[in-house]
Each structure stands twice: as C-alpha cells, then as structure tokens.
Design a protein around this motif. Structure first.
Motif, PDB file in Angstrom:
ATOM      1  N   GLY A 159       9.905   9.337   8.348  1.00 31.87           N
ATOM      2  CA  GLY A 159       9.065   9.444   9.528  1.00 31.87           C
ATOM      3  C   GLY A 159       9.811   9.497  10.839  1.00 31.87           C
ATOM      4  O   GLY A 159       9.185   9.482  11.903  1.00 31.87           O
ATOM      5  N   ILE A 160      11.143   9.564  10.799  1.00 30.53           N
ATOM      6  CA  ILE A 160      11.929   9.518  12.029  1.00 30.53           C
ATOM      7  C   ILE A 160      12.060  10.912  12.636  1.00 30.53           C
ATOM      8  O   ILE A 160      12.680  11.800  12.053  1.00 30.53           O
ATOM      9  N   GLY A 161      11.462  11.112  13.788  1.00 30.41           N
ATOM     10  CA  GLY A 161      11.570  12.391  14.491  1.00 30.41           C
ATOM     11  C   GLY A 161      10.815  13.519  13.835  1.00 30.41           C
ATOM     12  O   GLY A 161      11.063  14.689  14.126  1.00 30.41           O
ATOM     13  N   THR A 162       9.875  13.187  12.933  1.00 29.53           N
ATOM     14  CA  THR A 162       9.108  14.211  12.232  1.00 29.53           C
ATOM     15  C   THR A 162       7.625  14.035  12.522  1.00 29.53           C
ATOM     16  O   THR A 162       7.195  13.048  13.109  1.00 29.53           O
ATOM     17  N   ASN A 163       6.832  14.984  12.061  1.00 28.92           N
ATOM     18  CA  ASN A 163       5.390  14.959  12.310  1.00 28.92           C
ATOM     19  C   ASN A 163       4.636  14.969  10.987  1.00 28.92           C
ATOM     20  O   ASN A 163       3.683  15.717  10.808  1.00 28.92           O
ATOM     21  N   ILE A 164       5.082  14.116  10.049  1.00 28.29           N
ATOM     22  CA  ILE A 164       4.444  14.088   8.739  1.00 28.29           C
ATOM     23  C   ILE A 164       3.119  13.339   8.812  1.00 28.29           C
ATOM     24  O   ILE A 164       2.846  12.595   9.749  1.00 28.29           O
ATOM     25  N   SER A 165       2.287  13.522   7.798  1.00 25.98           N
ATOM     26  CA  SER A 165       0.948  12.933   7.788  1.00 25.98           C
ATOM     27  C   SER A 165       1.008  11.434   7.491  1.00 25.98           C
ATOM     28  O   SER A 165       2.026  10.900   7.034  1.00 25.98           O
ATOM     29  N   ILE A 166      -0.102  10.755   7.727  1.00 23.49           N
ATOM     30  CA  ILE A 166      -0.195   9.324   7.431  1.00 23.49           C
ATOM     31  C   ILE A 166       0.018   9.076   5.949  1.00 23.49           C
ATOM     32  O   ILE A 166       0.733   8.142   5.553  1.00 23.49           O
ATOM     33  N   ASP A 167      -0.580   9.899   5.087  1.00 23.15           N
ATOM     34  CA  ASP A 167      -0.401   9.718   3.642  1.00 23.15           C
ATOM     35  C   ASP A 167       1.060   9.872   3.250  1.00 23.15           C
ATOM     36  O   ASP A 167       1.563   9.136   2.383  1.00 23.15           O
ATOM     37  N   GLU A 168       1.756  10.832   3.876  1.00 23.66           N
ATOM     38  CA  GLU A 168       3.182  11.018   3.571  1.00 23.66           C
ATOM     39  C   GLU A 168       4.003   9.821   4.032  1.00 23.66           C
ATOM     40  O   GLU A 168       4.944   9.383   3.346  1.00 23.66           O
ATOM     41  N   ARG A 169       3.665   9.265   5.172  1.00 26.93           N
ATOM     42  CA  ARG A 169       4.369   8.076   5.665  1.00 26.93           C
ATOM     43  C   ARG A 169       4.147   6.892   4.732  1.00 26.93           C
ATOM     44  O   ARG A 169       5.066   6.133   4.437  1.00 26.93           O
ATOM     45  N   LEU A 170       2.924   6.727   4.277  1.00 25.89           N
ATOM     46  CA  LEU A 170       2.621   5.614   3.388  1.00 25.89           C
ATOM     47  C   LEU A 170       3.336   5.757   2.049  1.00 25.89           C
ATOM     48  O   LEU A 170       3.788   4.765   1.467  1.00 25.89           O
ATOM     49  N   GLU A 171       3.453   6.977   1.558  1.00 25.88           N
ATOM     50  CA  GLU A 171       4.187   7.190   0.306  1.00 25.88           C
ATOM     51  C   GLU A 171       5.652   6.831   0.484  1.00 25.88           C
ATOM     52  O   GLU A 171       6.277   6.238  -0.403  1.00 25.88           O
ATOM     53  N   ALA A 172       6.207   7.166   1.649  1.00 23.05           N
ATOM     54  CA  ALA A 172       7.594   6.794   1.930  1.00 23.05           C
ATOM     55  C   ALA A 172       7.727   5.272   2.005  1.00 23.05           C
ATOM     56  O   ALA A 172       8.695   4.688   1.478  1.00 23.05           O
ATOM     57  N   GLU A 173       6.768   4.608   2.635  1.00 22.94           N
ATOM     58  CA  GLU A 173       6.824   3.143   2.740  1.00 22.94           C
ATOM     59  C   GLU A 173       6.712   2.485   1.372  1.00 22.94           C
ATOM     60  O   GLU A 173       7.300   1.428   1.122  1.00 22.94           O
ATOM     61  N   ARG A 174       5.983   3.095   0.458  1.00 24.30           N
ATOM     62  CA  ARG A 174       5.878   2.554  -0.901  1.00 24.30           C
ATOM     63  C   ARG A 174       7.256   2.533  -1.569  1.00 24.30           C
ATOM     64  O   ARG A 174       7.600   1.589  -2.287  1.00 24.30           O
ATOM     65  N   GLU A 175       8.044   3.564  -1.307  1.00 24.95           N
ATOM     66  CA  GLU A 175       9.391   3.603  -1.868  1.00 24.95           C
ATOM     67  C   GLU A 175      10.317   2.618  -1.150  1.00 24.95           C
ATOM     68  O   GLU A 175      11.232   2.054  -1.758  1.00 24.95           O
ATOM     69  N   VAL A 176      10.068   2.386   0.143  1.00 31.05           N
ATOM     70  CA  VAL A 176      10.840   1.374   0.870  1.00 31.05           C
ATOM     71  C   VAL A 176      10.578  -0.008   0.268  1.00 31.05           C
ATOM     72  O   VAL A 176      11.498  -0.825   0.126  1.00 31.05           O
ATOM     73  N   ILE A 177       9.339  -0.277  -0.109  1.00 33.79           N
ATOM     74  CA  ILE A 177       9.017  -1.559  -0.738  1.00 33.79           C
ATOM     75  C   ILE A 177       9.738  -1.689  -2.075  1.00 33.79           C
ATOM     76  O   ILE A 177      10.228  -2.767  -2.436  1.00 33.79           O
ATOM     77  N   GLU A 178       9.829  -0.598  -2.804  1.00 31.54           N
ATOM     78  CA  GLU A 178      10.589  -0.609  -4.058  1.00 31.54           C
ATOM     79  C   GLU A 178      12.052  -0.962  -3.785  1.00 31.54           C
ATOM     80  O   GLU A 178      12.664  -1.754  -4.516  1.00 31.54           O
ATOM     81  N   TYR A 179      12.603  -0.371  -2.720  1.00 30.69           N
ATOM     82  CA  TYR A 179      13.969  -0.706  -2.298  1.00 30.69           C
ATOM     83  C   TYR A 179      14.085  -2.204  -1.990  1.00 30.69           C
ATOM     84  O   TYR A 179      15.035  -2.872  -2.416  1.00 30.69           O
ATOM     85  N   GLN A 180      13.121  -2.732  -1.241  1.00 36.60           N
ATOM     86  CA  GLN A 180      13.147  -4.141  -0.863  1.00 36.60           C
ATOM     87  C   GLN A 180      13.197  -5.037  -2.102  1.00 36.60           C
ATOM     88  O   GLN A 180      13.974  -6.003  -2.152  1.00 36.60           O
ATOM     89  N   LYS A 181      12.376  -4.739  -3.072  1.00 35.73           N
ATOM     90  CA  LYS A 181      12.299  -5.581  -4.265  1.00 35.73           C
ATOM     91  C   LYS A 181      13.619  -5.563  -5.034  1.00 35.73           C
ATOM     92  O   LYS A 181      14.060  -6.601  -5.553  1.00 35.73           O
TER      93      LYS A 181
END
Length: 457
Positions: A213-235
């Motif tokens: 989502g940095i410097g891009t204009n992606i949709s909310i659903d695309e941002r949330l999908e990326a955040e889901r993978e960030v949570i996987e990274y966190q775990k």
C-alpha cells in the motif's frame, strides 16, 4: 541514459536562459501522483517543480499534500523534527472504512498491534528505538555478512550463466530481477534474521505485502489481503522470538530481544527517553522495517545499476578494469535511482518552506528522488557519472535522525555484487525487447523486470 528529460537540442532551440534539465513541454497541471504514465518517469515533472513550484501542492485525499523537491529544502525539512513529524502512516491516507476493517482483521486473526517505531516515530521515542536497534544491527554484524554475501552472489551468478548457456542467443534473455536482484538481498537479510532457506518464498511474500500500500492506489480489499499476510509474518517471528527467550542464538533476533539502554554508555541525557526493553509488537515492527529496507530497496538499486551499466558500456569496461570503481558506481546508482523516492512528514504547526505557507496538519513528502537530481547540487544531474564530485551527498538513504539503518548493508551488497559480476562476466547486454516498466508506486520505484544477455569471463 534512457530517462533523459530533454533532447540535447532543446537548450539551443529555446535560448540560452532555458534550463537544459527542464522539458518545456511538461505541464505541472498534468501531474498526478497515481498516474501510471507519470510514475514511469516522474523526473521531468520534478525538474519542472524545482524551477517553477519547489513546494508543489499535489492532489491526494485526506488533507493537503505538498511535495518538497529542492535539495536544500528537503534537508531543511528532515532536520527540523519539531516542525515536521514522522508520525505518519506509511500507506498515506487511511479512510475510516479501511481503518475499521483493518482493526477488525487484526482482532479476528490475532495480529499484534501496529506501533510506531523507527520510521514513524519522533524523539524521544525514536531515540530509544534507534539506540536499541544499533545494539543489535552493529557495524560488525554487517561486516561479518560480507563472506555470506559473496557466496550467495557467486552462486546466483553460476545459476544465471548456466541458464544463459542453455538459452537462445536470439531469445529474450534472462530476467535479472528474478534471477539475481530479488534473491540476493532476500537471502542476505533472511540469513541475518536466521530464517531457514525453506521459508525464503514466504519471506519474500511477506516483504511484498509490507509495501503493497505504499505510494500506490490499490483497493481496500487488496490492502486487507496484504495485511493478512503481514499478520502471518508477525506470527512466525513472534514464535521465533519466544523460542529465543529460553534458547538464545547468535543472531539478530536474540540481539534485539536482549538490547537494553545504558544512559551513560549511550550518552542519553534526555530523561524522557525510556529505558524499557523492546516489546513484542515493537520488535515485530522493527523486523518488518528491516525486512523491507534490507530487501525491496536493494533489489531496485541492483536492477537499476545493471540497467545503467548496460546503457553505458564504457562504464562497465572501466569497472572490469578497475573493480575499485564499484563503490562509486553504487553511489551514483543510488543517486539516480533513489529506490525510496520520498517520505511523508506531518506538519505540527504553521510553517513556511521556500516562501510557501504550509498549514498545520498538512502532509509533505520530501522527494529524495527530485533532490538527488537538483542541478543546484549536482552538475549534469540527469547523467550517469560514477566519478562525479560529491557523489555520496545524495539523499537515497535520507538524512538526519531517520537516516536508513540498513544503508551500510545495502552499500555492501551493491559493492560485492558489482565486484563479482565484473569478475565473472566478460560482457552483458540489455535485451532489445526491454520495456523498462516500473512498479506503480510514487514512493518505491523499481523495474518490474530487466532482460539481459550474459557472457562468462
């Protein structure tokens, strides 16, 4: 180079008073941060801004957004941390819907809270984070990685040469991004974080998600999908850190876990700087920033370096004849490519930059990429000149208290990569079919692919 702003004849045709760095056909009214055409080569617009509107108000939802493009103004802003705060969200404007859905996602998936650390913190909090990370990510830790970097580089070159040998001379060549520029920094930072080889694909995926989502204009659903993978990274990393609480290892994770502030040793007089060790959420935020800083930006720098050398074969031959030129080639590549094109700041109180009034609450972007091509700072700024004076004055790693903590590692990877490529290749050519398409982001700029033909020495 391919990204020339003007034809060589423009200066003579328009008159002696016309800046040769500025394309007279460029109109700032056509500028759009999210326009793919602008993102492919924004430098013509930045040069125009420097000449006509060095503090340029750009359209973006949420609040006023001002682009700071001149070198001296950028340096002034990043050094004035009292006026220009780094407490921003790296994705830019966050809508109410996105914020609510992200909060629900983190609750339902068991993610750790998003906290401000190095990149998005101001003093005194930033002082604490910087001191603690410096105890883990030391110059010795980075220097000790050189043999590993050299081994990884040699192995990747072997694989590229093998693939090239089996390819057709008339074919499209091999993609340098996929074959070299991605795996080198990914593997290096993974080694530093003690990530096993069988998780490298996940590591890269988490890195991509972190910058989606940095410097891009992606949709909310695309941002949330990326955040889901960030949570996987966190775990994953939370589990690794928990293991090290009882089974410490000689790695960066253990060093982060055990880092402590010593006021006398660290020379910290500010009583507001906390001595608390890093929390789990803070460590995960820092590791995520190291992952991106040690991976994405270096990939983009390595790719642009190969493109520039391919477009300037005399510089490639000079490098082969004198490998000591590797450092200067890296610095000039960083200046011209500036993978992190800019960085947000939030204005704390009404201020003025370059004669332009900027109200409190506004956001500015310090455009490092524009500053690195400022003709007031660099002669012939659009030219690739590795031996230029003052090459290390570029702002590719920022300036001031937020100077990139991974700068030394990125420089080391670039130097080692160049030395080994120059030693192992007799020649290389850019494929004639290259389209030089960049990722659609105004913040993180890098080629999607770069097809090359290689010849072994």
């Amino acid at each position: 180079m391919a990204e020339t702003l003007t034809d060589e004849g423009n200066s003579d045709a328009a008159g002696a008073d016309v800046d040769p760095n500025v394309d007279p056909d460029v109109e700032l009214s056509d500028f759009d941060l999210f326009d793919p055409a602008v993102q492919q080569c924004p430098h013509a617009y930045y040069a125009k801004m420097q000449q006509e509107a060095p503090v340029f108000e750009a359209a973006m939802p949420g609040s006023e957004l001002y682009l700071i493009t001149r070198y001296d103004d950028v340096v002034e802003v990043v050094r004035d941390t009292d006026t220009f705060s780094s407490e921003f969200d790296t994705s830019g404007y966050i809508s109410t819907e996105l914020a609510e859905r992200m909060a629900e996602l983190y609750r339902s998936e068991g993610g750790y809270p998003r906290v401000r650390t190095m990149l998005t913190a101001d003093p005194p909090a930033h002082t604490r984070f910087r001191r603690l990370i410096s105890k883990a990510f030391t110059p010795k830790v980075i220097a000790d990685l050189e043999p590993t970097i050299r081994d990884i580089t040699a192995g990747l070159i072997d694989e590229m040469l093998t693939e090239s040998a089996h390819g057709s001379a008339d074919g499209p060549g091999l993609d340098f991004v996929e074959a070299f520029a991605v795996p080198l920094p990914v593997t290096v930072i993974a080694k530093a974080l003690n990530v096993p080889d069988d998780r490298l694909a996940d590591f890269k995926r988490w890195s991509d998600a972190s910058i989606a989502g940095i410097g891009t204009n992606i949709s909310i659903d695309e941002r949330l999908e990326a955040e889901r993978e960030v949570i996987e990274y966190q775990k994953y990393f939370a589990h690794q850190l928990e293991i090290r609480k009882t089974s410490p290892q000689d790695d960066l994770l253990t060093k982060l876990l055990n880092a402590r502030i010593d006021r006398d040793e660290d020379g910290i007089d500010d009583a507001e700087v906390s001595e608390a060790p890093l929390t789990m959420a803070e460590m995960l935020s820092i590791i995520q920033q190291l992952l991106v800083a040690g991976n994405e930006t270096t990939t983009k720098m390595l790719t642009e370096m190969m493109r520039l050398l391919g477009e300037h074969p005399a510089e490639w031959e000079a490098l082969r004849a004198d490998p000591e030129r590797a450092r200067s080639v890296v610095e000039e590549t960083l200046r011209l490519s500036t993978p992190t094109q800019g960085m947000f700041r939030v204005v704390r109180h009404d201020t003025t930059v370059a004669g332009v009034d900027i109200p409190a609450g506004s956001r500015v972007v310090v455009m490092y990429s524009a500053a690195n091509r400022d003709p007031e700072m660099f002669d012939e700024p659009q030219s690739f000149c590795p031996e230029r004076d003052g090459a290390t004055s570029h702002l590719a790693f920022g300036r001031g208290i937020h100077f990139c903590v991974g700068a030394a590692l990125s420089r080391l990877e670039g130097k080692v990569a160049l030395e080994e490529l120059a030693r192992r290749l007799s020649s290389f050519e850019l494929d004639a079919g290259n389209t030089f398409e960049y990722h659609p982001s105004f913040m993180l700029r890098g080629l999607k692919r770069l097809d090359v033909h290689l010849t072994a020495a």
